[in-house]
Design an enzyme around this catalytic site. Structure first.
Site, short mmCIF file in Angstrom:
data_model
loop_
_atom_site.label_atom_id
_atom_site.label_comp_id
_atom_site.label_asym_id
_atom_site.label_seq_id
_atom_site.Cartn_x
_atom_site.Cartn_y
_atom_site.Cartn_z
N THR A 135 -1.27 -1.08 -4.64
CA THR A 135 -2.02 0.14 -4.89
C THR A 135 -1.14 1.13 -5.64
O THR A 135 0.09 1.09 -5.57
CB THR A 135 -2.49 0.79 -3.57
N SER A 194 0.81 -1.21 0.00
CA SER A 194 0.00 0.00 0.00
C SER A 194 0.85 1.26 0.00
O SER A 194 1.84 1.36 0.73
CB SER A 194 -0.92 0.01 1.23
N ASP A 195 0.45 2.23 -0.83
CA ASP A 195 1.04 3.56 -0.74
C ASP A 195 0.80 4.12 0.65
O ASP A 195 -0.20 3.79 1.30
CB ASP A 195 0.40 4.49 -1.77
N LYS A 196 1.69 4.99 1.07
CA LYS A 196 1.48 5.66 2.34
C LYS A 196 0.59 6.89 2.16
O LYS A 196 -0.49 6.99 2.73
CB LYS A 196 2.81 6.08 2.97
N LYS A 256 8.65 -0.45 -7.38
CA LYS A 256 7.33 -1.04 -7.14
C LYS A 256 7.16 -2.32 -7.96
O LYS A 256 6.68 -3.34 -7.47
CB LYS A 256 6.22 -0.04 -7.50
#
Length: 867
Positions: free
Chosen positions: A592, A346-348, A575
């Site tokens: 994501t 997940s992106d932050k 990624k």
């Protein structure tokens, strides 16, 4: 990477003018005034833009400003539903009916084939329409000069020769040549390989899909749609067309049934030929018709006619349920992939956090006051900017009217080299003052701090980082040469209120969440700790060294990725490598993303998730598109996907077992008693009565598994075979009962019976026993405990069984059966259901215990962590 991609991309259409970057070591050459004027002439435009009439003519010539991917026509998609293992089986049965001129069977079998195609095509069209509506609703806008007036239009309406205005926070709507304005800071990392924003001026080119970070300029559209730099490189992210796990499972099931039916058909043919030649001593061609009829009956019996339709309807209704939870499924197969996800990257920013930078208590330096610090930072920002830092700083000014007293003299945007912005402003007294804000180390170097001051300053920065807070340095100069440090502005992007609870829920579902952020590991680590993710964050560039590439992930790197809690300083290529590494370790991965640079990772992931506000490129590459911010929607989607997976799995258990039952009972009865226990029309009607009501399984109540679920064909085939064999014994028992009845003078005296009655009894037993078998196979525990069947399922089954009873009682398509025998068949089926339920419970207890033991052994070995 993007530069090399551009070199190998397909050329633009000949009739559409395309951007042609000049060949130089530094990239495209900045054009001078004469070259810009020549470009206007080449495109038949002027600084006043186009007229509406000219734009309409060019739109008709060049098409919409959109990436047009090749898609199969609606007819090609429809024809595709008549191709594959299951359609082949139905078509073979129809062909044999046609050869024998058995028109009732031919009509019914062809009806099944067309029905499956129509249902599948309809559901596919619904999914495509939903996605098209979503894209239309999320269409980007652009400001364009038409008829000498500025107006806002959809980006799809732009044509070469248009004059557009672009500003900070927007996405370049097409390839443009910048012709007016001071500067533009553009993030084009995914297209050119530059990892940080670049500054552009008049005469520079901008690429479609690049994100404007700061500045405002006017540009001339030089290329649109597939002719743009992005349009050509976007083809590299096209789907490879790999089949989903569900499609592979259905193909395996079809292959299994085809091989079995072929083997049984061979047995029947050999048996019939043996009887004709060996037993009777002669062969006549009319015997061939009998053999064809036998094969026809077996083929019809072996076809799981409604399987494609049931799976399509179940997934489509699941997709509808997900859309109500603000998650749009771009392809139905993504649902079952999501059910098996065990790692979520997940992106932050914006996903785990609010993406709303807020100013914390300022840390002034020297004689500076907190308000001086905030004012200096605000004057070094652009009030109209959409940059998160600028917005947070300006919002923190106590009295915004104070800013009106200063007039901008000069402004230098953020530069990736200097890592700061510098502004020169004329104050209320008319004197010019200079302010700078930026990375703490850049501001410290500009101010020339002493060793003692520098130590205290960077200690404060480090302390803020450990608490998950960014630090922004601010300085002031009266002459533009000597700078005075005003202090530090702590800035925090707080976690979303529901993030910690959502992550805890994900862990309870057996999903490991890994943070992926471009921030430093110190900042990411603190947020990770607050959310309960752990603090073992790795610097992405340290994990993927020179020996790791997109197609080769070093084994040590893959193991490190597997045990890490997250990753900091992540660039776009990292990624993709993170996803690849986890997949090589046997994980099903969801990733994501929101930007163009995330598209390769989203496409590589088993389930790419485009978060709220994602670019068109990210949405096109993703399997799941979120329209609401945060991670909770993904977790809800995983739970819904697992429920859908359970429904499909229980149907496949039932369908394989029933198909085995029908095929084997036909063969066994024919070999033992030398008569065909079912007619082809009986099998077709039975298939309709069994399968059409089971489509309500899409609404069935199921237990959502607390761990990721995957297709286990060994379990599916073993359990289905056990249930199929037990169902065979049950069905053969009915035939034996009928044969016993016929040989009993006392029973025959009370109620005469012949072989046609046995056929009807077997038909009723298979109809009733089939649905009772579904109730047995839909849960692993006993059928007398929750989750109980839903009301739609119960209503559909009860209605079907009442209809089947009336068919048998009144002799529709078959000899009528007395009510007494109907009652006997139902009592017989109910007793067998209890026996099969007990066998099922024993089977799953044994298999689950064995799998738990194996899991404990695997856990005791554990992953190998590189030293």
């Amino acid at each position: 990477m993007a530069q090399s991609a551009a070199r190998i991309a397909a050329p633009a259409p000949a009739e559409a003018p395309a951007a042609k970057p000049a060949a130089s070591s530094g990239g495209p050459v900045r054009l001078d005034a004469a070259a810009i004027s020549a470009k206007f002439t080449e495109l038949g435009s002027s600084p006043k833009g186009l007229t509406a009439t000219e734009a309409a003519e060019r739109q008709a010539k060049y098409g919409p400003n959109a990436i047009v991917a090749h898609e199969d026509s609606r007819w090609e998609k429809l024809v595709g539903y008549f191709w594959g293992p299951i359609p082949w089986m139905i078509e073979a049965a129809a062909l044999l009916s046609l050869i024998r001129q058995d028109w009732p069977d031919f009509i019914v079998v062809m009806g099944l084939l067309i029905y499956n195609a129509i249902v599948g095509f309809w559901q596919d069209s619904k999914a495509a329409s939903a996605l098209a509506a979503l894209k239309k609703g999320l269409a980007l806008k652009a400001r364009v000069l038409r008829d000498n007036k500025w107006m806002t239009v959809d980006t799809a309406a732009l044509v070469p020769g248009d004059v557009v205005s672009v500003a900070g926070g927007e996405t370049l709507p097409a390839d443009v040549l910048l012709v007016e304005g001071k500067y533009l800071s553009v993030d084009q990392a995914a297209l050119t390989g530059e990892s940080l924003p670049v500054s552009k001026g008049v005469g520079d080119s901008g690429y479609s899909g690049s994100i404007v970070r700061q500045g405002t300029m006017t540009g001339l559209v030089t290329a649109t749609g597939n002719a743009t730099f992005f349009g050509r490189t976007a083809k590299l992210v096209a789907s490879a067309g790999a089949k989903s796990h569900a499609e592979k499972a259905v193909i395996q099931m079809g292959d299994f049934l085809i091989i079995l039916s072929a083997a049984l058909a061979l047995v029947l043919v050999v048996a019939q030929v043996h009887r004709d030649i060996i037993a009777d001593g002669h062969w006549e061609w009319q015997h061939a018709g009998a053999i064809v009829q036998i094969v026809l009956v077996l083929l019809v019996a072996s076809v799981p006619v409604a399987t494609p339709a049931v799976m399509s309807v179940t997934m489509a209704l699941g997709a509808l349920a997900l859309s109500k939870q603000q998650a749009i499924v771009s392809r139905l197969s993504a649902i079952e992939e999501l059910a098996g996800v065990d790692v979520l990257c997940s992106d932050k920013t914006g996903t785990l956090t609010l993406n709303q930078l807020t100013l914390q208590t300022p840390i002034p330096w020297g004689k500076a006051a907190p308000d001086d610090l905030i004012l200096g930072a605000a004057l070094a920002s652009q009030r109209q900017s959409d940059d998160a830092i600028d917005k947070a700083v300006i919002a923190a000014v106590t009295d915004p009217k104070v800013l009106d007293g200063y007039k901008s003299v000069d402004f230098t945007p953020f530069d990736p080299v200097s890592k700061k912005t510098v502004a020169s402003v004329a104050g209320p007294d008319g004197k010019t003052v200079h302010f700078a804000k930026g990375a703490p180390q850049a501001i410290a170097a500009q101010c020339g701090l002493s060793e003692a001051d520098a130590k205290g300053y960077f200690d404060a920065v480090e302390k803020l980082a450990r608490s998950g807070t960014r630090a922004l340095g601010v300085a002031r100069s009266d002459d533009g040469k000597t700078w005075t440090l005003l202090g530090l502005l702590p800035m925090l992007d707080p976690p979303r209120p529901d993030a910690a609870e959502t992550i805890a829920k994900a862990k309870a579902l057996g999903v490991s969440v890994k943070m992926v952020t471009g921030d430093d590991v110190a900042i990411g680590g603190e947020i990770s700790r607050q959310l309960g993710l752990g603090d073992h964050l790795l610097v992405a560039s340290d994990v993927f060294g020179q020996d790791s590439g997109p197609e080769h992930i070093a084994i040590d790197a893959a193991r490190a990725v597997e045990v890490a809690d997250g990753f900091g300083r992540v660039f776009p290529e990292h990624k993709f490598q993170i996803v690849k590494a986890l997949q090589e370790r046997g994980h099903i991965v969801a990733m994501t993303g929101d930007g163009v640079n995330d598209a390769p990772a989203l496409k590589q992931a088993d389930c790419g998730v485009a978060v709220s506000g994602a670019t068109d490129a990210a949405r096109s590459a993703a399997a799941l598109i979120l329209t609401a911010p945060g991670l909770s929607t993904i977790i809800n989607a995983i739970m819904e996907a697992r429920a859908i997976f359970e429904r499909i799995t229980s149907y496949i258990y039932y369908r394989i077992a029933m198909t085995l039952n029908i095929m084997l009972v036909v063969v066994l009865v024919y070999l033992v008693y030398d008569f065909m226990p079912l007619t082809a029309i009986m099998i077709v009607v039975m298939a309709l009565l069994d399968d059409i009501p089971i489509m309500t399984i899409a609404y069935d109540n199921v237990k959502v598994q607390d761990s990721p679920v995957r297709w286990n064909m060994q379990r599916i085939l073993s359990f289905s075979t056990i249930m199929g064999i037990m169902a065979l014994v049950q069905s053969f028992g009915i035939v034996m009962l009928g044969m016993f009845w016929m040989k009993s003078p006392e029973l025959m005296a009370r109620l005469p019976m012949d072989l046609s009655h046995i056929q009807t009894m077997l038909f009723l037993q298979l109809c009733a026993g089939g649905h009772l078998l579904f109730f047995v196979s839909r849960v692993q525990g006993t059928l007398f405990r929750p989750p109980y069947p839903s009301l739609p399922v119960l209503a559909a089954v009860m209605g079907t069984q009442v209809f089947a009873i009336f068919m048998c009682a009144f002799g529709w398509f078959m000899p009528a059966l007395p009510w007494l025998l109907i009652g006997v068949v139902w009592a017989y089926c109910l007793v067998w259901t209890l026996v099969m339920d007990l066998v099922k419970v024993i089977y799953f207890r044994f298999v689950n215990a064995r799998e738990r033991r194996q899991s404990m052994i695997d856990a005791s070995i554990g992953p190998v962590v590189p030293g």
